[in-house]
Design an enzyme around this catalytic site. Structure first.
Site, PDB file in Angstrom:
ATOM      1  CG  HIS A 310       9.072-125.339 -37.345  1.00  0.00           C
ATOM      2  ND1 HIS A 310       9.162-124.199 -36.558  1.00  0.00           N
ATOM      3  CD2 HIS A 310      10.202-125.421 -38.136  1.00  0.00           C
ATOM      4  CE1 HIS A 310      10.241-123.586 -36.885  1.00  0.00           C
ATOM      5  NE2 HIS A 310      10.810-123.987 -37.866  1.00  0.00           N
ATOM      6  CG  ASP A 367      14.209-129.094 -44.058  1.00  0.00           C
ATOM      7  OD1 ASP A 367      15.001-128.410 -44.726  1.00  0.00           O
ATOM      8  OD2 ASP A 367      14.299-129.126 -42.647  1.00  0.00           O
TER       9      ASP A 367
HETATM   10  N1  ACO Z   1       8.155-137.229 -35.347  1.00  0.00           N
HETATM   11  C1  ACO Z   1       7.462-137.562 -34.353  1.00  0.00           C
HETATM   12  N2  ACO Z   1       7.378-137.178 -33.080  1.00  0.00           N
HETATM   13  C2  ACO Z   1       7.539-135.813 -33.100  1.00  0.00           C
HETATM   14  C3  ACO Z   1       8.228-135.331 -34.303  1.00  0.00           C
HETATM   15  C4  ACO Z   1       8.484-135.995 -35.393  1.00  0.00           C
HETATM   16  N3  ACO Z   1       9.228-135.761 -36.522  1.00  0.00           N
HETATM   17  N4  ACO Z   1       8.644-133.776 -33.829  1.00  0.00           N
HETATM   18  C5  ACO Z   1       8.121-133.818 -32.661  1.00  0.00           C
HETATM   19  N5  ACO Z   1       7.472-134.859 -32.152  1.00  0.00           N
HETATM   20  C6  ACO Z   1       6.861-135.287 -30.827  1.00  0.00           C
HETATM   21  C7  ACO Z   1       7.976-135.181 -29.557  1.00  0.00           C
HETATM   22  O1  ACO Z   1       8.268-136.483 -29.470  1.00  0.00           O
HETATM   23  C8  ACO Z   1       7.346-134.675 -28.400  1.00  0.00           C
HETATM   24  O2  ACO Z   1       6.272-135.317 -28.004  1.00  0.00           O
HETATM   25  P1  ACO Z   1       5.901-135.711 -26.278  1.00  0.00           P
HETATM   26  O3  ACO Z   1       5.234-134.307 -26.154  1.00  0.00           O
HETATM   27  O4  ACO Z   1       5.045-136.758 -26.458  1.00  0.00           O
HETATM   28  O5  ACO Z   1       7.149-135.985 -25.901  1.00  0.00           O
HETATM   29  C9  ACO Z   1       6.247-133.570 -29.109  1.00  0.00           C
HETATM   30  O6  ACO Z   1       6.057-133.939 -30.570  1.00  0.00           O
HETATM   31  C10 ACO Z   1       6.974-132.068 -29.017  1.00  0.00           C
HETATM   32  O7  ACO Z   1       8.266-132.294 -30.202  1.00  0.00           O
HETATM   33  P2  ACO Z   1       9.434-131.578 -29.394  1.00  0.00           P
HETATM   34  O8  ACO Z   1      10.584-132.491 -29.910  1.00  0.00           O
HETATM   35  O9  ACO Z   1       9.590-131.197 -27.764  1.00  0.00           O
HETATM   36  O10 ACO Z   1       9.633-130.427 -30.019  1.00  0.00           O
HETATM   37  P3  ACO Z   1      10.734-129.338 -30.288  1.00  0.00           P
HETATM   38  O11 ACO Z   1      10.236-127.919 -30.804  1.00  0.00           O
HETATM   39  O12 ACO Z   1      11.787-129.402 -29.500  1.00  0.00           O
HETATM   40  O13 ACO Z   1      11.612-129.923 -31.608  1.00  0.00           O
HETATM   41  C11 ACO Z   1      11.829-130.476 -33.766  1.00  0.00           C
HETATM   42  C12 ACO Z   1      11.125-129.293 -33.105  1.00  0.00           C
HETATM   43  C13 ACO Z   1      13.247-130.545 -33.541  1.00  0.00           C
HETATM   44  C14 ACO Z   1      11.742-129.490 -35.502  1.00  0.00           C
HETATM   45  C15 ACO Z   1      11.171-131.693 -34.215  1.00  0.00           C
HETATM   46  O14 ACO Z   1       9.760-131.734 -34.361  1.00  0.00           O
HETATM   47  C16 ACO Z   1      11.867-132.703 -35.075  1.00  0.00           C
HETATM   48  O15 ACO Z   1      12.657-133.391 -34.480  1.00  0.00           O
HETATM   49  N6  ACO Z   1      11.484-132.764 -36.088  1.00  0.00           N
HETATM   50  C17 ACO Z   1      12.112-133.795 -36.956  1.00  0.00           C
HETATM   51  C18 ACO Z   1      13.209-133.122 -37.595  1.00  0.00           C
HETATM   52  C19 ACO Z   1      13.080-131.933 -38.424  1.00  0.00           C
HETATM   53  O16 ACO Z   1      12.418-132.185 -39.406  1.00  0.00           O
HETATM   54  N7  ACO Z   1      13.821-130.782 -38.420  1.00  0.00           N
HETATM   55  C20 ACO Z   1      13.649-129.584 -39.268  1.00  0.00           C
HETATM   56  C21 ACO Z   1      13.048-128.494 -38.750  1.00  0.00           C
HETATM   57  S1  ACO Z   1      12.707-127.374 -39.728  1.00  0.00           S
HETATM   58  C22 ACO Z   1      14.257-126.644 -39.563  1.00  0.00           C
HETATM   59  O17 ACO Z   1      15.034-126.609 -38.967  1.00  0.00           O
HETATM   60  C23 ACO Z   1      14.644-126.009 -41.191  1.00  0.00           C
END
Ligand code: ACO
Length: 434
Positions: A310, A367
């Site tokens: 998140h 979720d």
């Molecule tokens: N699985 C694996 N790796 C992940 C995940 C995941 N679900 N989420 C984040 N990471 C990693 C990223 O690859 C990144 O790694 P790095 O630092 O080595 O590049 C690090 O964690 C930071 O993640 P970001 O993508 O930069 O975080 P951001 O804040 O931009 O994105 C998000 C947040 C979109 C929720 C992301 O965690 C994600 O894609 N999660 C899966 C989708 C999801 O569950 N979305 C629902 C969110 S809650 C809502 O909207 C109601």
């Protein structure tokens, strides 16, 4: 809107000059630098893709402390609201800033009943969508269509606000259920004034003239809870979309329709559908938990652990805790054994002790467990994000109204750094390279 408190200044040194910007503080001690004049002063803009560090507004509605895992609507902790209130009370709270007393609630509930039907001509729209159309596509189109059937009310009059809010809250639920009935080729079911908000939704979804349908109180309670968990989350992607569209002066229906589209994406509200699809894939392909974790960590593999991570929460999402408990309660009480829940629990346990997830502070989000609960209620997977949209609606409305009354707000219009070609001449077509 409550005032912020000026607490000092921050200095920026650039090109031999020092610029001073006021620092202010909100009611929970969060601080910000007021830097709206940065470009005018220095020629610089603030580059912040994804707006991870950009405060777009001052708001009285929802407080989140992502480090401590705190979420409060209008000051009330989410766990208390989820336990002690109905979704309609919470909707009222978000929009009006206070919980309703009995007469306010009765009045609001009556309005919800009176406004629950959609114009009969709108029902014809449903017939022209392909059978496999995603209900989120239908919902966003239907919500913006409401603006052509219902004139825009004077939103500075309290009574007219109530009427518009009730109309939207009530009709979104009718539209959502109709889109489902249409997708399975079943007859549409009308709302009933004898049923509560959630009961009505379930009845419109599952009643059929050829079988008995009993509304199950456990399902009603759990769905109420899930809607409350989704009701607001400050400046998330869809709420920011509602605010951005609203900032141009667009009407409430148009702004909400934009929010629905933003919510649809799998990185946002679409994640509840994506989680179930991921768990089904793991189950179907017999993937081990170790393989899933390894794939989620592999940057060359598009597989991500959906329902994990998140932007704001760097500890356990407080909504996920409540959703997990609600999920276990529903499955236990209904006597359902779902192998997907076992996979989800194992994935969570394994991820929470894995260095990759620990270092990045990735925890289950709201979720992760909601999809399994909705599945147990018999809600089809492609309706999961629609349920999220019904839940998020009061938050979107509250933000739209707050922005409209905020004297600081201007049309939303971010800047960019251009990296395309510098000025060039047109070459006659016969001289252009093949
Ligand atoms: N699985 C694996 N790796 C992940 C995940 C995941 N679900 N989420 C984040 N990471 C990693 C990223 O690859 C990144 O790694 P790095 O630092 O080595 O590049 C690090 O964690 C930071 O993640 P970001 O993508 O930069 O975080 P951001 O804040 O931009 O994105 C998000 C947040 C979109 C929720 C992301 O965690 C994600 O894609 N999660 C899966 C989708 C999801 O569950 N979305 C629902 C969110 S809650 C809502 O909207 C109601």
């Amino acid at each position: 809107m409550h005032e912020v408190k000026e607490v000092g200044t921050a200095e920026l040194k650039y090109a031999d000059k020092t610029y001073s910007y006021p620092v202010f503080e909100g009611s929970e001690g969060e601080r910000a630098i007021r830097m709206g004049s940065l470009r005018q002063d220095t020629g610089l803009i603030n580059y912040d893709p994804g707006y991870g560090n950009t405060g777009s507004c001052i708001s009285d509605i929802t407080f989140i402390d992502g480090e401590k895992g705190i979420l409060r609507y209008r000051g009330y902790p989410i766990d208390v609201l989820a336990n002690d209130c109905t979704f309609i009370e919470v909707a009222y709270l978000l929009v009006h800033g206070h919980l309703p007393n009995q007469s306010q609630l009765t009045h609001f509930s009556r309005l919800l009943n009176r406004k629950s039907l959609i114009h009969e001509d709108m029902r014809n729209f449903f017939k022209n969508y392909p059978e496999d159309a995603h209900p989120m596509a239908i919902l966003s189109a239907m919500v913006v269509s409401l603006s052509s059937f219902y004139r825009e009310l004077n939103m500075s009059v309290e009574e007219e606000i109530d009427l518009t809010v009730a109309r939207l809250l009530s009709k979104i639920r009718t539209l959502a259920a109709l889109s489902y009935k249409q997708s399975i080729g079943a007859p549409h079911v009308y709302p009933s004034s004898k049923l509560t908000y959630v009961e009505n939704f379930l009845n419109m979804m599952f009643y059929t003239p050829v079988a008995n349908y009993e509304i199950d109180p456990i399902t009603v309670r759990a769905l109420n809870k899930l809607l409350i968990l989704h009701a607001d989350h400050e400046q998330n992607c869809s709420t920011s979309a509602v605010r951005l569209v609203g900032s141009s002066g667009a009407n409430l229906y148009a702004s909400i329709s934009a929010g629905i589209c933003a919510l649809w994406g799998p990185l946002h509200g679409g994640a509840n559908q994506a989680v179930i699809e991921m768990l089904e894939q793991i189950h179907r392909e017999g993937m081990t938990i170790d393989t899933c974790i390894a794939r989620a960590k592999d940057k060359d593999d598009p597989f991500r652990l959906m329902g994990f991570g998140h932007r704001v929460y760097k500890s356990y999402d407080p909504r996920a805790k409540i959703a997990k408990k609600a999920c276990e309660d529903v499955l236990n009480t209904l006597g359902i054994k779902d192998e997907l829940l076992d996979i989800a629990v194992q994935l969570e346990e394994r991820a929470l002790s894995d260095e990759y997830f620990v270092e990045r502070k990735l925890y289950p989000n709201v979720d992760f467990y909601t999809g399994i609960t909705l599945r147990a209620m018999g809600i089809p997977t492609n309706m999961f994000t629609v349920i999220f949209a019904i839940g998020r609606l009061p938050g979107w409305i509250a933000h739209w109204l707050e922005q409209r009354d905020d004297k600081d707000q201007r049309i939303g219009r971010p800047r960019q750094i251009y990296t395309g070609p510098v000025k060039r001449e047109i070459v006659p077509i016969e001289d252009r390279p093949e």
